[in-house]
Motif scaffolding. Structure first.
Motif, PDB file in Angstrom:
ATOM      1  N   ASP A   1      -5.648 -20.770  55.360  1.00 39.51           N
ATOM      2  CA  ASP A   1      -7.102 -20.705  55.585  1.00 39.51           C
ATOM      3  C   ASP A   1      -7.634 -19.274  55.472  1.00 39.51           C
ATOM      4  OD1 ASP A   1      -6.031 -19.621  57.853  1.00 39.51           O
ATOM      5  OD2 ASP A   1      -6.959 -21.006  59.270  1.00 39.51           O
ATOM      6  N   GLY A   2      -6.775 -18.322  55.015  1.00 38.07           N
ATOM      7  CA  GLY A   2      -7.238 -16.967  54.749  1.00 38.07           C
ATOM      8  C   GLY A   2      -7.118 -15.988  55.893  1.00 38.07           C
ATOM      9  N   LYS A   3      -6.438 -16.378  56.973  1.00 35.34           N
ATOM     10  CA  LYS A   3      -6.267 -15.453  58.105  1.00 35.34           C
ATOM     11  C   LYS A   3      -5.163 -14.442  57.766  1.00 35.34           C
ATOM     12  CE  LYS A   3      -4.247 -16.841  61.840  1.00 35.34           C
ATOM     13  NZ  LYS A   3      -3.953 -17.505  63.133  1.00 35.34           N
ATOM     14  N   VAL A   4      -5.505 -13.164  57.850  1.00 39.73           N
ATOM     15  CA  VAL A   4      -4.571 -12.088  57.512  1.00 39.73           C
ATOM     16  C   VAL A   4      -4.056 -11.442  58.794  1.00 39.73           C
ATOM     17  CG1 VAL A   4      -4.291  -9.857  56.355  1.00 39.73           C
ATOM     18  CG2 VAL A   4      -5.686 -11.642  55.293  1.00 39.73           C
ATOM     19  N   GLU A   5      -2.724 -11.279  58.859  1.00 43.29           N
ATOM     20  CA  GLU A   5      -2.097 -10.616  60.007  1.00 43.29           C
ATOM     21  C   GLU A   5      -1.123  -9.548  59.507  1.00 43.29           C
ATOM     22  OE1 GLU A   5      -2.157 -14.283  63.266  1.00 43.29           O
ATOM     23  OE2 GLU A   5      -0.238 -13.680  62.362  1.00 43.29           O
TER      24      GLU A   5
ATOM     25  N   ASN B   1       0.919 -16.397  62.269  1.00 42.23           N
ATOM     26  CA  ASN B   1       1.071 -17.028  60.942  1.00 42.23           C
ATOM     27  C   ASN B   1       2.505 -17.499  60.728  1.00 42.23           C
ATOM     28  OD1 ASN B   1      -1.580 -16.706  60.221  1.00 42.23           O
ATOM     29  ND2 ASN B   1      -1.240 -14.952  58.877  1.00 42.23           N
ATOM     30  N   LYS B   2       2.701 -18.825  60.692  1.00 40.81           N
ATOM     31  CA  LYS B   2       4.020 -19.411  60.462  1.00 40.81           C
ATOM     32  C   LYS B   2       4.113 -19.917  59.031  1.00 40.81           C
ATOM     33  CE  LYS B   2       4.620 -20.998  65.244  1.00 40.81           C
ATOM     34  NZ  LYS B   2       4.897 -22.178  66.099  1.00 40.81           N
ATOM     35  N   LYS B   3       5.255 -19.660  58.427  1.00 40.88           N
ATOM     36  CA  LYS B   3       5.517 -20.089  57.061  1.00 40.88           C
ATOM     37  C   LYS B   3       4.383 -19.712  56.110  1.00 40.88           C
ATOM     38  CE  LYS B   3       8.683 -23.875  58.126  1.00 40.88           C
ATOM     39  NZ  LYS B   3       9.007 -25.308  57.956  1.00 40.88           N
TER      40      LYS B   3
ATOM     41  N   GLU C   1       8.232  11.358  56.699  1.00 42.03           N
ATOM     42  CA  GLU C   1       8.400  12.394  55.679  1.00 42.03           C
ATOM     43  C   GLU C   1       7.636  13.651  56.080  1.00 42.03           C
ATOM     44  OE1 GLU C   1       8.684   9.119  52.010  1.00 42.03           O
ATOM     45  OE2 GLU C   1       6.861  10.307  52.302  1.00 42.03           O
ATOM     46  N   GLU C   2       7.823  14.735  55.326  1.00 37.63           N
ATOM     47  CA  GLU C   2       7.144  15.987  55.661  1.00 37.63           C
ATOM     48  C   GLU C   2       5.627  15.837  55.577  1.00 37.63           C
ATOM     49  OE1 GLU C   2       8.557  19.226  53.363  1.00 37.63           O
ATOM     50  OE2 GLU C   2      10.637  19.064  54.043  1.00 37.63           O
ATOM     51  N   ALA C   3       5.169  15.145  54.549  1.00 31.99           N
ATOM     52  CA  ALA C   3       3.718  14.967  54.371  1.00 31.99           C
ATOM     53  C   ALA C   3       3.324  13.528  54.694  1.00 31.99           C
ATOM     54  CB  ALA C   3       3.321  15.306  52.938  1.00 31.99           C
ATOM     55  N   GLN C   4       2.089  13.348  55.132  1.00 36.84           N
ATOM     56  CA  GLN C   4       1.550  12.019  55.384  1.00 36.84           C
ATOM     57  C   GLN C   4       1.333  11.293  54.052  1.00 36.84           C
ATOM     58  OE1 GLN C   4       0.333  11.087  58.910  1.00 36.84           O
ATOM     59  NE2 GLN C   4       1.833  12.702  59.221  1.00 36.84           N
ATOM     60  N   ARG C   5       1.495  10.003  54.061  1.00 37.80           N
ATOM     61  CA  ARG C   5       1.186   9.199  52.874  1.00 37.80           C
ATOM     62  C   ARG C   5      -0.272   8.762  52.949  1.00 37.80           C
ATOM     63  NH1 ARG C   5       5.232   6.712  49.350  1.00 37.80           N
ATOM     64  NH2 ARG C   5       7.158   7.848  49.771  1.00 37.80           N
ATOM     65  N   GLN C   6      -0.999   8.872  51.843  1.00 37.36           N
ATOM     66  CA  GLN C   6      -2.339   8.300  51.819  1.00 37.36           C
ATOM     67  C   GLN C   6      -2.278   6.977  51.054  1.00 37.36           C
ATOM     68  OE1 GLN C   6      -4.881  11.293  49.986  1.00 37.36           O
ATOM     69  NE2 GLN C   6      -4.515  10.450  47.934  1.00 37.36           N
ATOM     70  N   VAL C   7      -2.861   5.957  51.669  1.00 36.07           N
ATOM     71  CA  VAL C   7      -2.760   4.599  51.144  1.00 36.07           C
ATOM     72  C   VAL C   7      -4.128   3.934  51.194  1.00 36.07           C
ATOM     73  CG1 VAL C   7      -1.661   2.329  51.430  1.00 36.07           C
ATOM     74  CG2 VAL C   7      -0.355   4.416  51.926  1.00 36.07           C
ATOM     75  N   ALA C   8      -4.424   3.143  50.189  1.00 33.73           N
ATOM     76  CA  ALA C   8      -5.638   2.324  50.193  1.00 33.73           C
ATOM     77  C   ALA C   8      -5.222   0.868  50.362  1.00 33.73           C
ATOM     78  CB  ALA C   8      -6.417   2.508  48.898  1.00 33.73           C
ATOM     79  N   SER C   9      -5.871   0.157  51.291  1.00 29.25           N
ATOM     80  CA  SER C   9      -5.520  -1.235  51.579  1.00 29.25           C
ATOM     81  C   SER C   9      -6.770  -2.115  51.542  1.00 29.25           C
ATOM     82  CB  SER C   9      -4.861  -1.344  52.964  1.00 29.25           C
ATOM     83  OG  SER C   9      -3.738  -0.495  53.058  1.00 29.25           O
ATOM     84  N   GLY C  10      -6.643  -3.293  50.957  1.00 31.64           N
ATOM     85  CA  GLY C  10      -7.770  -4.227  50.892  1.00 31.64           C
ATOM     86  C   GLY C  10      -7.895  -5.054  52.146  1.00 31.64           C
ATOM     87  N   LEU C  11      -8.032  -4.402  53.277  1.00 31.31           N
ATOM     88  CA  LEU C  11      -8.041  -5.089  54.586  1.00 31.31           C
ATOM     89  C   LEU C  11      -9.369  -4.961  55.329  1.00 31.31           C
ATOM     90  CD1 LEU C  11      -4.517  -3.819  55.760  1.00 31.31           C
ATOM     91  CD2 LEU C  11      -5.041  -6.085  54.845  1.00 31.31           C
ATOM     92  N   ARG C  12     -10.346  -4.407  54.676  1.00 26.90           N
ATOM     93  CA  ARG C  12     -11.595  -4.076  55.368  1.00 26.90           C
ATOM     94  C   ARG C  12     -12.315  -5.319  55.915  1.00 26.90           C
ATOM     95  NH1 ARG C  12     -15.831   0.303  52.842  1.00 26.90           N
ATOM     96  NH2 ARG C  12     -17.549   0.047  54.329  1.00 26.90           N
ATOM     97  N   HIS C  13     -12.228  -6.456  55.216  1.00 25.30           N
ATOM     98  CA  HIS C  13     -12.885  -7.669  55.677  1.00 25.30           C
ATOM     99  C   HIS C  13     -12.087  -8.412  56.753  1.00 25.30           C
ATOM    100  CE1 HIS C  13     -15.932  -7.049  52.778  1.00 25.30           C
ATOM    101  NE2 HIS C  13     -15.310  -7.562  51.717  1.00 25.30           N
ATOM    102  N   HIS C  14     -10.902  -7.929  57.062  1.00 28.61           N
ATOM    103  CA  HIS C  14     -10.026  -8.653  57.984  1.00 28.61           C
ATOM    104  C   HIS C  14      -9.784  -7.925  59.306  1.00 28.61           C
ATOM    105  CE1 HIS C  14      -9.115 -11.360  54.654  1.00 28.61           C
ATOM    106  NE2 HIS C  14      -8.885 -10.275  53.900  1.00 28.61           N
TER     107      HIS C  14
END
Length: 274
Positions: free
Chosen positions: A195-199, A268-270, A143-156
Motif C-alpha cells: 500500500d506504499g508505506k515506506v519504512e 513491514n512484513k514480507k 570514514e574520514e569524510a562524511q558521505r553526502q547522499v540524496a534520497s527520495g524519502l521526502r514524501h514519507h
C-alpha cells in the motif's frame, strides 16, 4: 746314395732360404722399413684392440648401471617430494581462531557480498532545493569524510523523523551520481509495503557506525563502484531483498546481521527492500 742326394737338396734349400731372407733384408733396408718392427707394431696394435674390446662390456655395464641409478633416484625422489610436502603442510601452524573459508572466486562469490552495506548515522538533513521528492543528507559511515547522499524519502518522512542522530543502512560502493544536480555517494535503504508505506531499515541501537552488514555463512570482498555498475550487481541483488515474517531484512531469506544483531523494520512484513 738317396740319403746323400736328400742331404744335398736340404742344404741347397737352406741356402736358397737364406739368400731370399738376405734379399728381403736388403729390400727393407732400401725402403726404410723393417718387417720385424712392422710385426711388432701389428702385434702391439692387435693387443691394444683386444684389450679395448675386453674393456667394452665393462663400460657398457657401467653405463647401464649409471642410467639405472639415475632412474631409481628419480623414482625414489617422487615419494620423498610428496612426503616432504605433506609434512610441511602438517607442520604449518594455523592461526588461532582462523575458521573462515577461503575467499570465493568472482564466479562463485554470492551476489550480496559484492555490495557493501554499512551502518551509518545521519549527521545533517535538509530539503533538496530543486526537487520536491528528495532529501539531502550527510551521513557518517565510519570514514574520514562524511558521505553526502540524496534520497527520495521526502514524501514519507518529516524532517523530525529523518533527522541527525538516526541510524540507517547505506550502500556505500555505488558509483556517485547526480540527482537533480546534487551528487549522491550512496543509497539509504528502506522497505515498501504493497500500500506504499515506506519504512527505513533500522540497525540495532548498539551496532557500530561504519561496520559492514553481513549474512552468516557468506564471505567475499565488496566490488569497487565501477565493477558494481559494470556488472549490474545492485540490479542482481535487489529482487532477492525482502523482509520476513519477523520484519527482519533478508537476502534470499537470510537475515542482514550486525555485531549487535539483525537489521529490522517497524512493521513491514514480507515487503521488498530497495
Amino acid at each position: 746314395l738317396l740319403l746323400l742326394i736328400l742331404h744335398d737338396a736340404c742344404n741347397m734349400l737352406d741356402r736358397s732360404v737364406a739368400m731370399v731372407d738376405g734379399m728381403i733384408e736388403e729390400l727393407e733396408a732400401f725402403l726404410g722399413v723393417s718387417s720385424k718392427n712392422n710385426c711388432a707394431m701389428k702385434d702391439e696394435k692387435k693387443k691394444k684392440v683386444e684389450k679395448e674390446q675386453a674393456k667394452q662390456p665393462d663400460k657398457v655395464k657401467d653405463e647401464k648401471r649409471t642410467e639405472k641409478g639415475i632412474e631409481n633416484k628419480k623414482t625414489d625422489s617422487k615419494p620423498d617430494e610428496k612426503k616432504n610436502k605433506a609434512e610441511k603442510q602438517n607442520k604449518e601452524p594455523k592461526a588461532a581462531g582462523d575458521t573462515k573459508a577461503a575467499p570465493a572466486s568472482e564466479g562463485e562469490q554470492p551476489e550480496f557480498t559484492k555490495l557493501e552495506l554499512k551502518v551509518g548515522v545521519l549527521t545533517k538533513t535538509w530539503f533538496h532545493p530543486d526537487s520536491e521528492k528528495l532529501y539531502c543528507e550527510e551521513i557518517d559511515v565510519g570514514e574520514e569524510a562524511q558521505r553526502q547522499v540524496a534520497s527520495g524519502l521526502r514524501h514519507h518522512f518529516s524532517l523530525e523523523e529523518f533527522c541527525p542522530g538516526r541510524k540507517v543502512v547505506v550502500v556505500t560502493n555505488l558509483k556517485a551520481a547526480k540527482m537533480a544536480g546534487f551528487e549522491s555517494q550512496g543509497m539509504v535503504m528502506a522497505s515498501t509495503s504493497p500500500d506504499g508505506k515506506v519504512e527505513l531499515l533500522d540497525p540495532p541501537h548498539d551496532a557500530k557506525v561504519g561496520e559492514r552488514i553481513f549474512i552468516e555463512g557468506l564471505t567475499g570482498e565488496p566490488f569497487n563502484p565501477n565493477q558494481v555498475q559494470k556488472k549490474k550487481v545492485l540490479q542482481a541483488v535487489l529482487p532477492d531483498l525482502q523482509t520476513n515474517d519477523d520484519c527482519v531484512a533478508c537476502w534470499q531469506g537470510k537475515p542482514f546481521m550486525t555485531s549487535a544483531g539483525p537489521i529490522k523494520v517497524k512493521s513491514n512484513k514480507k515487503c521488498p527492500i530497495g
